[in-house]
Scaffold this motif. Structure first.
Motif, PDB file in Angstrom:
ATOM      1  N   MET B   1       0.827  -1.202   0.000  1.00 28.65           N
ATOM      2  CA  MET B   1       0.000   0.000   0.000  1.00 28.65           C
ATOM      3  C   MET B   1       0.862   1.253   0.000  1.00 28.65           C
ATOM      4  O   MET B   1       1.697   1.413   0.857  1.00 28.65           O
ATOM      5  N   ASP B   2       0.671   2.090  -0.987  1.00 27.82           N
ATOM      6  CA  ASP B   2       1.359   3.375  -0.925  1.00 27.82           C
ATOM      7  C   ASP B   2       0.331   4.499  -1.081  1.00 27.82           C
ATOM      8  O   ASP B   2      -0.846   4.261  -1.362  1.00 27.82           O
ATOM      9  N   LEU B   3       0.794   5.704  -0.893  1.00 28.12           N
ATOM     10  CA  LEU B   3      -0.144   6.816  -0.838  1.00 28.12           C
ATOM     11  C   LEU B   3      -0.888   7.015  -2.154  1.00 28.12           C
ATOM     12  O   LEU B   3      -2.050   7.418  -2.158  1.00 28.12           O
ATOM     13  N   ARG B   4      -0.213   6.717  -3.244  1.00 29.27           N
ATOM     14  CA  ARG B   4      -0.864   6.907  -4.531  1.00 29.27           C
ATOM     15  C   ARG B   4      -2.078   5.984  -4.653  1.00 29.27           C
ATOM     16  O   ARG B   4      -3.150   6.392  -5.087  1.00 29.27           O
ATOM     17  N   ALA B   5      -1.884   4.750  -4.217  1.00 26.45           N
ATOM     18  CA  ALA B   5      -2.992   3.795  -4.252  1.00 26.45           C
ATOM     19  C   ALA B   5      -4.151   4.302  -3.392  1.00 26.45           C
ATOM     20  O   ALA B   5      -5.315   4.180  -3.763  1.00 26.45           O
ATOM     21  N   LEU B   6      -3.805   4.885  -2.267  1.00 29.24           N
ATOM     22  CA  LEU B   6      -4.824   5.414  -1.369  1.00 29.24           C
ATOM     23  C   LEU B   6      -5.624   6.516  -2.051  1.00 29.24           C
ATOM     24  O   LEU B   6      -6.863   6.544  -1.983  1.00 29.24           O
ATOM     25  N   LYS B   7      -4.914   7.427  -2.705  1.00 30.00           N
ATOM     26  CA  LYS B   7      -5.603   8.528  -3.388  1.00 30.00           C
ATOM     27  C   LYS B   7      -6.500   7.985  -4.486  1.00 30.00           C
ATOM     28  O   LYS B   7      -7.638   8.425  -4.658  1.00 30.00           O
ATOM     29  N   GLN B   8      -5.972   7.029  -5.232  1.00 31.28           N
ATOM     30  CA  GLN B   8      -6.759   6.458  -6.315  1.00 31.28           C
ATOM     31  C   GLN B   8      -8.005   5.796  -5.758  1.00 31.28           C
ATOM     32  O   GLN B   8      -9.109   5.989  -6.282  1.00 31.28           O
ATOM     33  N   PHE B   9      -7.825   5.046  -4.692  1.00 33.03           N
ATOM     34  CA  PHE B   9      -8.975   4.377  -4.090  1.00 33.03           C
ATOM     35  C   PHE B   9     -10.032   5.393  -3.659  1.00 33.03           C
ATOM     36  O   PHE B   9     -11.222   5.230  -3.930  1.00 33.03           O
ATOM     37  N   LEU B  10      -9.591   6.447  -2.990  1.00 29.50           N
ATOM     38  CA  LEU B  10     -10.539   7.444  -2.499  1.00 29.50           C
ATOM     39  C   LEU B  10     -11.321   8.091  -3.642  1.00 29.50           C
ATOM     40  O   LEU B  10     -12.534   8.269  -3.564  1.00 29.50           O
ATOM     41  N   HIS B  11     -10.601   8.432  -4.695  1.00 25.68           N
ATOM     42  CA  HIS B  11     -11.266   9.053  -5.821  1.00 25.68           C
ATOM     43  C   HIS B  11     -12.289   8.100  -6.424  1.00 25.68           C
ATOM     44  O   HIS B  11     -13.433   8.492  -6.703  1.00 25.68           O
ATOM     45  N   LEU B  12     -11.863   6.856  -6.569  1.00 29.54           N
ATOM     46  CA  LEU B  12     -12.764   5.873  -7.161  1.00 29.54           C
ATOM     47  C   LEU B  12     -13.977   5.632  -6.272  1.00 29.54           C
ATOM     48  O   LEU B  12     -15.087   5.407  -6.761  1.00 29.54           O
ATOM     49  N   THR B 289       4.006  22.600  -1.319  1.00 36.79           N
ATOM     50  CA  THR B 289       2.841  23.421  -1.002  1.00 36.79           C
ATOM     51  C   THR B 289       1.779  23.249  -2.083  1.00 36.79           C
ATOM     52  O   THR B 289       0.592  23.077  -1.787  1.00 36.79           O
ATOM     53  N   ALA B 290       2.236  23.290  -3.323  1.00 40.17           N
ATOM     54  CA  ALA B 290       1.308  23.110  -4.433  1.00 40.17           C
ATOM     55  C   ALA B 290       0.652  21.741  -4.355  1.00 40.17           C
ATOM     56  O   ALA B 290      -0.542  21.581  -4.590  1.00 40.17           O
ATOM     57  N   LYS B 291       1.453  20.740  -4.016  1.00 47.99           N
ATOM     58  CA  LYS B 291       0.938  19.383  -3.935  1.00 47.99           C
ATOM     59  C   LYS B 291      -0.152  19.303  -2.863  1.00 47.99           C
ATOM     60  O   LYS B 291      -1.203  18.693  -3.065  1.00 47.99           O
ATOM     61  N   ASP B 292       0.108  19.925  -1.731  1.00 45.50           N
ATOM     62  CA  ASP B 292      -0.889  19.934  -0.660  1.00 45.50           C
ATOM     63  C   ASP B 292      -2.190  20.557  -1.140  1.00 45.50           C
ATOM     64  O   ASP B 292      -3.280  20.025  -0.914  1.00 45.50           O
ATOM     65  N   LEU B 293      -2.060  21.680  -1.811  1.00 42.60           N
ATOM     66  CA  LEU B 293      -3.233  22.375  -2.330  1.00 42.60           C
ATOM     67  C   LEU B 293      -4.022  21.453  -3.260  1.00 42.60           C
ATOM     68  O   LEU B 293      -5.251  21.378  -3.184  1.00 42.60           O
ATOM     69  N   GLY B 294      -3.273  20.765  -4.127  1.00 42.81           N
ATOM     70  CA  GLY B 294      -3.925  19.859  -5.063  1.00 42.81           C
ATOM     71  C   GLY B 294      -4.639  18.727  -4.340  1.00 42.81           C
ATOM     72  O   GLY B 294      -5.756  18.365  -4.670  1.00 42.81           O
ATOM     73  N   ASP B 295      -3.982  18.178  -3.329  1.00 43.34           N
ATOM     74  CA  ASP B 295      -4.579  17.068  -2.591  1.00 43.34           C
ATOM     75  C   ASP B 295      -5.857  17.507  -1.885  1.00 43.34           C
ATOM     76  O   ASP B 295      -6.821  16.765  -1.805  1.00 43.34           O
ATOM     77  N   GLN B 296      -5.819  18.719  -1.350  1.00 38.84           N
ATOM     78  CA  GLN B 296      -7.009  19.212  -0.669  1.00 38.84           C
ATOM     79  C   GLN B 296      -8.189  19.320  -1.622  1.00 38.84           C
ATOM     80  O   GLN B 296      -9.337  19.093  -1.245  1.00 38.84           O
ATOM     81  N   ALA B 297      -7.880  19.693  -2.863  1.00 39.48           N
ATOM     82  CA  ALA B 297      -8.948  19.884  -3.845  1.00 39.48           C
ATOM     83  C   ALA B 297      -9.717  18.591  -4.089  1.00 39.48           C
ATOM     84  O   ALA B 297     -10.905  18.600  -4.356  1.00 39.48           O
ATOM     85  N   HIS B 298      -9.029  17.461  -3.989  1.00 34.95           N
ATOM     86  CA  HIS B 298      -9.689  16.182  -4.284  1.00 34.95           C
ATOM     87  C   HIS B 298     -10.697  15.812  -3.205  1.00 34.95           C
ATOM     88  O   HIS B 298     -10.496  16.100  -2.047  1.00 34.95           O
TER      89      HIS B 298
END
Lengths: 298, 298
Positions: B1-12, B289-298
């Motif tokens: 499990m890595d963070l990318r998988a987590l983000k993908q799962f959440l979006h899905l 910082t930009a990455k954080d902003l992007g993550d928050q948007a999701h």
DNA sequence: TTTTTTATTGCAGCATTTGCAACATTCAGT
DNA sequence: ACTGAATGTTGCAAATGCTGCAATAAAAAA
């Protein structure tokens, strides 16, 4: 960040030593180094203050440790819950291990497994550890206890449980062998050896002979470490067996370990499974249970 | 499990649609499918009940979503804290973006950045988006806003911020072009075009011309999307610009979008940086910082 | 100074992951 | 029922990234 990196970090935060941790985690020091570096980059903070001589956790590292512990615990807890909940698994699973393994860690493992999956029937076969890998490859068993081979065949997965040294043993009772061993230097090429017919232990011992330019005197070739202990205990010769076997042997007090100049590479004993067999929920259940047990140990 | 998988799962778990999520996460559907499958294997539980027509979260999936959200939030929070704490960063960072970008999302980005790192001086240069990638490659700027190129050069990293369609625009005022456009079929090869001199927009438009077997009538080649809007607004011809530019243009009410049979591939606008420049704590700070902003948007 | 210990880095090999294309399956519309 | 569109999965070749070995660097101990 993945879970493996987290485990590595946690271990390192305790040992504070790359060599030790890398060995315990079964990766090379360089890999560990890069794992930690990656983690630090992703995090944008330094976790360890290191000089080639010392490793210390930074303030950030201490904070991250809490996160790592919490996350790992959370993940494992969730995994348990999800594995138990949905379907009550039923069926049969085939295990293969040596008599020694069945006496030692296999007991705890099976109890944990039975508690979690009371409806899975376990068929446990015992036999020579040297055959374990082959048994798995031939799909004659689902999961086997085996020493990690030097080169793991591709379709196999391995998960280590415990490391145990390969030790030279000699009889305690009075016998010709005992006399030879007390000579200085020891006339190795005349001493009768009781060795495995094949398998990793045999391979390691052969390597030892070669590196000492010795032509060994093989007295008996037997299958199974336990049999070696028996024969050595009866005074037939000197043998080489894993420490675990010695400790669990009823003949423990009939034999003694002997020191040699160089030490044999230890056995990394663990579970072995055919990758595709992990698709089977039953096999997977056992594999994961073992993994949880291992994680708790750390 | 890595963070990318987590983000993908959440979006899905929100879209319940592999196509949508895979596009949003910038991976192919097959990759996403395998990511989820891997997750399920590691977890030993099914997260989504899917038939080729519908995707629904299982009970296990709902539980895992909580874990994923908590873990991701925890991680990000920690990263913030660690990045602020240790050293108060000072220095200068060079940014490059189009005028449009500076009007739109760049404002929010810079505010967030200034709040977090009040002592970093930002030097913001505006110019044609078509040059952005080159500016970064030549190390004439640290971070640039640019459309994601078809093939990202290897030493570069890209992080997308927003997607915007490439749209055809025409003048609203009465002029020869307007008359031509009202004909049926539209005589595309006679209509004067105002196009970028070079860059991704030009490339996409050329491709469109080719696929329609048209020899375009290029009236003017200019640098910068904003200039295209101006010229189109004045009635010189038809142009192609990103939707974002239209929305932020003061000439918005002087032009109108026109529909075509096929749509141009949209722009994926984001930040671009030279990998090795990320070593610089200042550059890294902005990037994260930009990455954080992007993550928050999701 | 020399030796030993130990983390890091260059590099080549290798395993994993990726995306494309083909496939399978289901539903909508005729 | 049949056809066509939509959509998740799988085979396969290519690329990416990770791994380990060996060499390096740096610092303490001898």
């Amino acid at each position: 960040m993945d879970l493996r990196a987290l485990k590595q970090f946690l271990h390192l935060s305790q040992t504070l030593h790359y060599g030790k941790t890398s060995e315990a985690m079964h990766v090379s020091p360089s890999t560990l180094s890069r794992s930690i570096t990656r983690l630090e980059e992703e995090l944008g903070a330094t976790l360890f203050e290191r000089d080639n001589r010392t490793v210390v956790l930074t303030q950030a590292g201490r904070q991250f440790r809490e996160f790592a512990e919490a996350t790992l615990a959370h993940w494992q807890e969730l995994r348990h819950k999800l594995q138990n909940d949905p379907i009550e698994l039923r069926g049969q699973i085939r295990l293969y291990c040596s008599v020694t393994a069945s006496y030692s860690f296999m007991l705890g493992m099976l109890t944990a497994f039975r508690t979690r999956f009371p409806n899975i029937e376990v068929v446990l076969e015992t036999g020579d550890a040297a055959q374990a890998i082959q048994k798995v490859m031939d799909d004659e068993t689902d999961i086997a206890v085996a020493p990690r081979p030097d080169h793991l065949p591709n379709p196999l997965s391995f998960q280590s449980i415990v490391e145990t040294p390969l030790e030279f043993i000699a009889p305690i009772i009075d016998c010709p062998v005992k006399a030879q061993l007390s000579q200085n230097p020891v006339p190795w090429s005349q001493i009768p050896f009781v060795v495995s017919e094949y398998g990793l232990a045999r391979k390691r011992l052969d390597h030892w002979f070669r590196s000492h330019s010795l032509k060994p005197h093989i007295y008996a070739q037997v299958a199974g470490h336990e049999a070696i202990v028996s024969m050595v205990g009866l005074g037939f010769g000197v043998g080489v067996v894993p420490g675990l076997v010695i400790e669990n042997s009823p003949l423990k007090n009939k034999i003694e370990r002997i020191q040699t100049d160089t030490v044999l590479e230890p056995f990394d004993v663990g579970l072995c499974v055919l990758n595709r067999r992990l698709q089977d929920p039953l096999v997977n259940a056992f594999w994961q249970t073992a993994k949880d047990l291992g994680d708790q140990a750390h």
